[in-house]
Structure formats: structure tokens, C-alpha cells
Write an enzyme that holds these catalytic residues in place. Structure first.
Site, PDB file in Angstrom:
ATOM      1  N   LYS A  22     -25.429  21.808  25.112  1.00  0.00           N
ATOM      2  CA  LYS A  22     -26.826  21.328  25.149  1.00  0.00           C
ATOM      3  C   LYS A  22     -27.697  22.117  24.177  1.00  0.00           C
ATOM      4  O   LYS A  22     -28.487  21.536  23.432  1.00  0.00           O
ATOM      5  CB  LYS A  22     -27.372  21.496  26.565  1.00  0.00           C
ATOM      6  CG  LYS A  22     -28.881  21.371  26.683  1.00  0.00           C
ATOM      7  CD  LYS A  22     -29.399  21.571  28.082  1.00  0.00           C
ATOM      8  CE  LYS A  22     -29.559  23.002  28.499  1.00  0.00           C
ATOM      9  NZ  LYS A  22     -30.777  23.670  28.017  1.00  0.00           N
ATOM     10  N   ASN A  23     -27.537  23.438  24.166  1.00  0.00           N
ATOM     11  CA  ASN A  23     -28.458  24.261  23.380  1.00  0.00           C
ATOM     12  C   ASN A  23     -28.175  24.230  21.880  1.00  0.00           C
ATOM     13  O   ASN A  23     -29.024  24.614  21.082  1.00  0.00           O
ATOM     14  CB  ASN A  23     -28.474  25.697  23.912  1.00  0.00           C
ATOM     15  CG  ASN A  23     -29.112  25.745  25.296  1.00  0.00           C
ATOM     16  OD1 ASN A  23     -29.783  24.793  25.706  1.00  0.00           O
ATOM     17  ND2 ASN A  23     -28.902  26.822  26.021  1.00  0.00           N
ATOM     18  N   CYS A 117     -42.072  28.832  31.600  1.00  0.00           N
ATOM     19  CA  CYS A 117     -41.234  28.000  32.470  1.00  0.00           C
ATOM     20  C   CYS A 117     -40.796  28.867  33.647  1.00  0.00           C
ATOM     21  O   CYS A 117     -41.240  29.973  33.820  1.00  0.00           O
ATOM     22  CB  CYS A 117     -40.055  27.434  31.703  1.00  0.00           C
ATOM     23  SG  CYS A 117     -38.781  28.637  31.429  1.00  0.00           S
ATOM     24  N   ARG A 122     -41.838  32.916  27.996  1.00  0.00           N
ATOM     25  CA  ARG A 122     -41.233  32.210  26.865  1.00  0.00           C
ATOM     26  C   ARG A 122     -42.154  32.112  25.637  1.00  0.00           C
ATOM     27  O   ARG A 122     -42.524  31.025  25.201  1.00  0.00           O
ATOM     28  CB  ARG A 122     -40.781  30.810  27.281  1.00  0.00           C
ATOM     29  CG  ARG A 122     -39.968  30.713  28.561  1.00  0.00           C
ATOM     30  CD  ARG A 122     -38.606  31.361  28.499  1.00  0.00           C
ATOM     31  NE  ARG A 122     -37.670  30.742  27.597  1.00  0.00           N
ATOM     32  CZ  ARG A 122     -36.899  29.704  27.903  1.00  0.00           C
ATOM     33  NH1 ARG A 122     -37.029  29.148  29.077  1.00  0.00           N
ATOM     34  NH2 ARG A 122     -36.040  29.217  27.035  1.00  0.00           N
ATOM     35  N   ASP A 125     -43.933  33.673  19.467  1.00  0.00           N
ATOM     36  CA  ASP A 125     -44.570  34.443  18.377  1.00  0.00           C
ATOM     37  C   ASP A 125     -43.624  34.720  17.214  1.00  0.00           C
ATOM     38  O   ASP A 125     -44.035  34.729  16.046  1.00  0.00           O
ATOM     39  CB  ASP A 125     -45.130  35.760  18.921  1.00  0.00           C
ATOM     40  CG  ASP A 125     -44.049  36.596  19.594  1.00  0.00           C
ATOM     41  OD1 ASP A 125     -43.472  36.116  20.596  1.00  0.00           O
ATOM     42  OD2 ASP A 125     -43.718  37.684  19.084  1.00  0.00           O
ATOM     43  N   ASP A 305     -27.670  33.022  30.658  1.00  0.00           N
ATOM     44  CA  ASP A 305     -27.512  31.702  31.286  1.00  0.00           C
ATOM     45  C   ASP A 305     -26.358  31.657  32.278  1.00  0.00           C
ATOM     46  O   ASP A 305     -26.179  30.651  32.956  1.00  0.00           O
ATOM     47  CB  ASP A 305     -27.282  30.622  30.205  1.00  0.00           C
ATOM     48  CG  ASP A 305     -28.522  30.417  29.372  1.00  0.00           C
ATOM     49  OD1 ASP A 305     -28.423  29.742  28.335  1.00  0.00           O
ATOM     50  OD2 ASP A 305     -29.580  30.950  29.743  1.00  0.00           O
ATOM     51  N   ARG A 397     -30.949  18.156  34.010  1.00  0.00           N
ATOM     52  CA  ARG A 397     -31.399  18.324  32.628  1.00  0.00           C
ATOM     53  C   ARG A 397     -30.294  18.899  31.758  1.00  0.00           C
ATOM     54  O   ARG A 397     -30.281  18.698  30.551  1.00  0.00           O
ATOM     55  CB  ARG A 397     -32.598  19.277  32.586  1.00  0.00           C
ATOM     56  CG  ARG A 397     -33.877  18.690  33.112  1.00  0.00           C
ATOM     57  CD  ARG A 397     -35.021  19.672  32.985  1.00  0.00           C
ATOM     58  NE  ARG A 397     -35.047  20.278  31.647  1.00  0.00           N
ATOM     59  CZ  ARG A 397     -35.886  21.252  31.316  1.00  0.00           C
ATOM     60  NH1 ARG A 397     -36.733  21.748  32.221  1.00  0.00           N
ATOM     61  NH2 ARG A 397     -35.889  21.766  30.105  1.00  0.00           N
TER      62      ARG A 397
END
Ligand code: EPZ
Length: 430
Positions: A22-23, A117, A122, A125, A305, A397
């Protein structure tokens, strides 16, 4: 009221095939619009985040042809807008990759600033620092990042923190800049390498992805390509920990074992058997596992993760384990949910002190975020009795057919939409 209902206590055994990462896919979809030619992307995971980003790309005028659940053709030749509304960013933060892609291709982009989130504030910058270093003006106006540049000129950028998103977003913008860009202190995740490989397939000139120094030689334009996404190391790791937590035996196919090394090492350390093949790993656990210490770090360290999933295994293991979350400031929220299932975990700052228990007992729990949600499902499969997991939209998701894959391994789990369906499940499984 979608929820998972689970009857636990059965070891998960069998084979499961892992989908595309996914990422990696989220960034690669953004990269695909950087050419006016058609790009075909294969092995896309069929998850909500991907569907939302494809809608965002269509919204700005790209043509998206869905060949099948896992394959799309994208043509960015007729993009009419460089403005990505908050609705999309609210749903998936990774829409911010359209900033780097649109700025790189059109020298301007307006993308809603992502909020925080469930796992932390998150900030972006470092993304914006990179765009400014390349010569772009960047302003925050009315919740939007508004950026434009007469020219993007290659430069030397040193990231203050190792950031996957910033590394990828700067790489996107620099691919079409004039001259050479060096990104120092770059993230080395497999999905960073996958995005670089995809861009190079489109004619970019990127070297060093996967190390902490990435060198990008800007090119005039990018061309069409066909690219297949790498397997999802986190989906694979999730099933590895499911085997460990339920004392099962799972062959996890379509993986790159090298990407799983930190997870494999920890599972072996606590007593799992892990067998590596060319494109598969087999994980089994026949006895109660032992304790260890985990500290999440940028790749190749133990992935953040995978922190909740590993904690589920350790909270059932013998002895006291320590889990330190060093990447995000709010990624231990599952601890309170797991306590409802009998776990004994004490949180001090960003560290969880886990005293392993023999069993979990089923309970009603809520998924606080994507990975913690998946971890609680694993806890339910290991627990005695029934568990219901609410707020599973987070899980949908990022995991394709999560309950279906778990059922194929013998897991007693269903996605239900009503109390009546939940009752039917309970009566059916007894
Ligand atoms: C990506 O998020 C992943 N998301 C996350 O996966 C993953 O947890 C994270 O990388 C770390 O591996 C996607 O790829 C879509 P970071 P990202 O920038 O890019 C700080 C999942 O479960 N930081 O590497 O947002 C930041 O606060 C998700 O699939 C800044 O300070 O992560 C964090 O502490 C969750 N300034 C650290 O760096 C910045 O400009 C690492 O964040 C950017 C980040």
C-alpha cells in the site's frame, strides 16, 4: 456499523498470498501522473486508500482505466487542475504525494495540508523544506499548501528526521528539476526503493535509493511505463505475527524475505520457527513463546507499522517484554483495548512494559488505527471465546480481504453489518 466478529482459540494454519505494498502504491500512483503518456500499474492492493487516491487523481483530470482489481492504466496528459481538495487529504494523508508530483511536472500545486491522525501529529515540514530548497515558493493558506516555482533547480538537501514521506515527495519533485539533487539522511524503506525504480522505469535518473544518500539527476520529461508494485512487507509481517500469536503454522507467499528480516529475527528470538524460501516465509510456533525487547526504528530497524502486532504476541509470551515506539508519539492506544482482553501492559511515555499472560479472553474492542486494528483482530483469533472489533474502517483502508484471508487459514471471523448478523454468527459457530 461494520465490525469483525471472531471466535478465537484455533491455531491459524495453511497458506496465504500477500498483495502489493500500500505505501509504495500510493506514491507510485502519484508518480504515474508525471508523464503525459500512459502508465500501467500492476499488483495494486485493492484497499480503500488506493481507491480514494485514484478518485483524487481523476478529480484533477487524469484518465484512470481500471483494468481489474489490481491493475490500472493512468494517463496524466489532460490534467486540468493542480488543486487537491481537503476531502481527499482528510481521507488519506498520502494524497500529499500529489504535491511533489504536480510541482515537479507543472511547477505548481495546491494540496490541502493533512491534519494529524490517530498515531500522532504527522508534520510535513521536511517535505516543504525540500520543495523550498529546490526553489519553490511554499505558503500555507486557508489550510492549503500553495506552492509554485519558475524553475526547480537541483540542490543538496539534508533531512532533519528520517522521513519516508519527505524522501519520496522530494524525489518526485527533483526528478524533473534542472541539475542534480542529493537527499541526505533519506529513508531506506523498500517502498522508497520501489518508487525510485518506478520513476527510473519512466525515464528518471535516480541512484542510491535504499541507502541514506539518494542522487537524482533531473530530466526534461518522463515517459509511459508498466510497473508492478512490490509485495507488502507489513501485510506479510501481520500474518507472521498471526501465526505466532495463535501457535499456528502459516506459509506466507509472494514476499521478499529480505524486507522481513527485522520481524523474522525477533520471532526467532522468542522461539518461533521461521523458514525462508525465495519468495515465501513459513512461520510456526508450537510452544509458548519467550519475551524480548523491541524498539521501532526506520528501516532496516523494526518497523513501527509492525509494533502493535508484535506487542500482541509478546503480551501472550512468557516473561516481561519492553516495546518502545520511537517513531510516532501516539501509537500505543491499543494497550487499553488489549487490557480488556486480559493483557497486563503498563505504558510509560512511549514505552510499553508487557508482562505476558497465558490467555486472552474475548471482548468487545475498538480499532484505534490501521495497524492496531489488525493487531486486535489477531488478539481475538488467539483469545478464548468471542471478540468483536469495531471501527474496522481503519483496517479496510490498508488490508485487502483481511477476514477472507484469515478464514482461509482456519480463522473463525466474519465481517458483520448488524447485531442480527453477529447473532447469526454466534449461533452458527456455537
Ligand atoms: C509512512 O508515513 C507510512 N505511510 C506509515 O505507515 C509509516 O508508519 C511511516 O512511513 C514510517 O515508516 C505511508 O507510506 C502512506 P515519516 P510517513 O515521514 O511518511 C516525522 C501505515 O500504517 N516527520 O517517515 O508520514 C513524523 O512525525 C502508515 O501504513 C517530521 O517530523 O512517516 C514521524 O515522527 C502509518 N516531519 C517520523 O518523522 C516531516 O516532514 C517518521 O515519519 C515528516 C515526518
Amino acid at each position: 456499523m461494520e465490525q469483525y466478529i471472531i471466535k478465537g482459540g484455533k491455531p491459524l494454519c495453511g497458506e496465504v498470498s500477500i498483495g502489493g505494498a500500500k505505501n509504495a502504491a500510493l506514491a507510485i500512483l502519484a508518480a504515474a501522473i508525471m508523464t503525459d503518456e500512459t502508465v500501467t500499474i500492476e499488483n495494486l492492493p485493492y484497499v480503500m486508500d488506493i481507491r480514494v487516491l485514484l478518485s483524487a487523481i481523476e478529480e484533477i483530470g487524469a484518465v484512470v482505466e481500471r483494468i481489474d482489481k489490481h491493475t490500472v492504466k493512468i494517463n496524466g496528459g489532460h490534467i486540468g487542475s493542480v488543486s487537491v481538495e481537503y476531502d481527499y487529504i482528510k481521507k488519506i494523508r498520502a494524497s500529499y504525494y500529489l504535491l511533489g508530483a504536480l510541482l515537479g511536472k507543472y511547477k505548481k500545486a495546491d494540496v490541502a495540508l493533512p491534519g494529524g491522525c490517530n498515531i500522532g501529529s504527522r508534520p510535513i515540514d521536511q517535505h516543504l523544506k525540500g520543495f523550498k530548497a529546490l526553489g519553490a515558493d511554499v505558503e500555507i493558506m486557508n489550510g492549503m499548501v500553495v506552492t509554485k516555482a519558475d524553475r526547480l533547480v537541483g540542490t543538496h538537501i539534508y533531512l532533519d528526521v528520517v522521513s519516508v514521506g519527505a524522501t519520496i515527495n522530494i524525489m518526485l519533485a527533483a526528478a524533473l528539476a534542472e541539475g542534480n539533487t542529493i537527499i541526505e539522511n533519506a529513508a531506506k524503506e523498500p517502498h522508497v526503493v520501489d518508487v525510485a525504480n518506478m520513476l527510473n522505469t519512466m525515464g528518471a535518473n535516480i541512484k542510491g535509493a535504499g541507502t541514506d544518500v539518494i542522487r537524482i539527476k533531473g530530466v526534461e520529461k518522463l515517459h509511459g511505463a508498466t510497473y508492478s508494485i512490490i509485495p507488502d512487507q507489513i501485510e506479510a509481517g501481520t500474518f507472521m505475527t498471526a501465526a505466532a500469536a495463535t501457535r499456528g503454522d502459516i506459509l506466507i507467499k509472494n514476499v521478499i524475505p529480505k524486507h522481513l528480516e527485522a520481524i523474522t529475527a525477533k520471532l526467532i528470538e522468542i522461539g518461533c520457527d521461521v523458514e525462508e524460501f525465495d519468495d515465501a516465509v513459513r512461520v510456526s510456533a508450537t510452544k509458548r513463546l519467550g519475551h524480548t525487547h523491541i524498539k521501532t526504528l526506520p528501516y532496516p530497524g523494526f518497523p513501527t507499522d509492525m509494533q502493535p502486532q508484535m506487542a500482541i504476541v509478546l503480551a501472550l509470551s512468557e516473561g516481561t517484554s519492553i516495546v518502545t515506539e520511537s517513531i510516532f508519539e501516539n501509537r500505543l492506544k491499543y494497550v487499553d483495548e488489549l487490557a480488556r482482553m486480559g493483557a497486563t501492559i503498563k505504558v510509560e511515555g512511549n514505552t510499553a512494559i508487557i508482562d505476558g499472560v497465558e490467555h486472552y479472553s474475548g471482548a468487545q474492542v475498538n480499532a484505534p488505527d490501521l495497524r492496531a486494528g489488525a493487531a486486535l483482530v489477531i488478539a481475538g483469533l488467539a483469545a478464548d471465546g468471542f471478540t468483536t472489533v469495531d471501527d474496522i474502517v481503519y483496517i479496510l483502508r490498508g488490508y485487502e480481504d483481511f477476514d477472507g484471508k484469515l478464514r482461509s487459514l482456519g480463522g473463525c471471523i466474519e465481517l458483520v453489518n448488524s447485531e442480527e448478523e453477529a447473532l447469526k454468527f454466534r449461533l452458527k459457530v456455537g
